[in-house]
Design an enzyme around this catalytic site. Sequence first.
Site, PDB file in Angstrom:
ATOM      1  N   VAL A  49       0.808  -1.220   0.000  1.00  0.00           N
ATOM      2  CA  VAL A  49       0.000   0.000   0.000  1.00  0.00           C
ATOM      3  C   VAL A  49       0.843   1.274   0.000  1.00  0.00           C
ATOM      4  CG1 VAL A  49      -0.225   0.321   2.507  1.00  0.00           C
ATOM      5  CG2 VAL A  49      -2.142   0.952   0.986  1.00  0.00           C
ATOM      6  N   TYR A  50       2.156   1.163   0.212  1.00  0.00           N
ATOM      7  CA  TYR A  50       3.006   2.350   0.178  1.00  0.00           C
ATOM      8  C   TYR A  50       3.160   2.907  -1.239  1.00  0.00           C
ATOM      9  CZ  TYR A  50       4.563   0.940   4.892  1.00  0.00           C
ATOM     10  OH  TYR A  50       4.626   0.568   6.222  1.00  0.00           O
TER      11      TYR A  50
END
Length: 309
Positions: A49-50
Amino acid sequence: MADTVYTLNTGAQIPALGLGTWQSDPGQVKAAVSHAIQKGYRHIDCAYVYDNEDEVGQGIKDGLEKSGIKREDLFVTTKLWCTYHSRVEENLDKSLKSLGLEYVRERSGNNSNALQFYFLPGLAGGRREDSSINAVLTGILLKGNNEKFPKLPDGSRDLDESWSHLQTWRELEKLPTTGKVRAIGVSNYSVKYLEQLLSVASVTPAANQIENHPYLPQQEIVDFCKSKGILVEAYSPLGSTGSPLFQEQGVQEVAAKHKVTAGAVLLSYHSTASSPLHVSDIATANGSCSCPGPSCLGQVSNAFKDRGK
């Protein structure tokens, strides 16, 4: 400190100091990761998700080439995202591809390209309780409107309330047998949810990654993890965004007393607490505090107690 390691309940060793890649600026991630590896970091922490695992992978490749170390000398962690709770291995494969660590089983049966750690994230902070576990630890339905943050027409989160984090953990338990990952763990888990997980788990999480620093010691979950043989990993050890702990009087006093930087004091605080930690600012992580381990931990803790922190 870069040479310090801790032993997981799997028997594997994890470097005490890691580079966190959350909130890393686009276009700078590759250089930061490569530089960290060249400067002695052997632990890189990332997450799907980064949105920067492609750059992290480029940095790993560049850092390995320039440092001359082998891939198996580097400990890499990534994390499952909640839109993939029912498709765990699919999400893992996406991360492996981005990181340049595609699955290749060698004849020995070992996979030097395997991911060392794969985490099941819980609620950020790991300390708040929610009236609905589905709002905390369930898989989120992927409706096609957004891969990572799908919403309903009214703007609310698109949750699959039939899915439990316990089901997700059972899917994670299958991963080590694929050779794609060597250990599984959790992040941001409170005692409540970790107790739920342990009641059905056939594999005990090797670690629980939580925000942990003098502002937020989270002693209850730290003690619980230690009692279960689960290693606690500290993220945001410098006080999260902007490293606010650098300016704390207690930290400054200990740093001045031992003629080291505030960053060195904070990293030593964690190392003497036997917790691996992830820092996102390479410059502040260099060096170590010369004060005796328990002394450093006690001095910083007492300074915060005296100031009512």
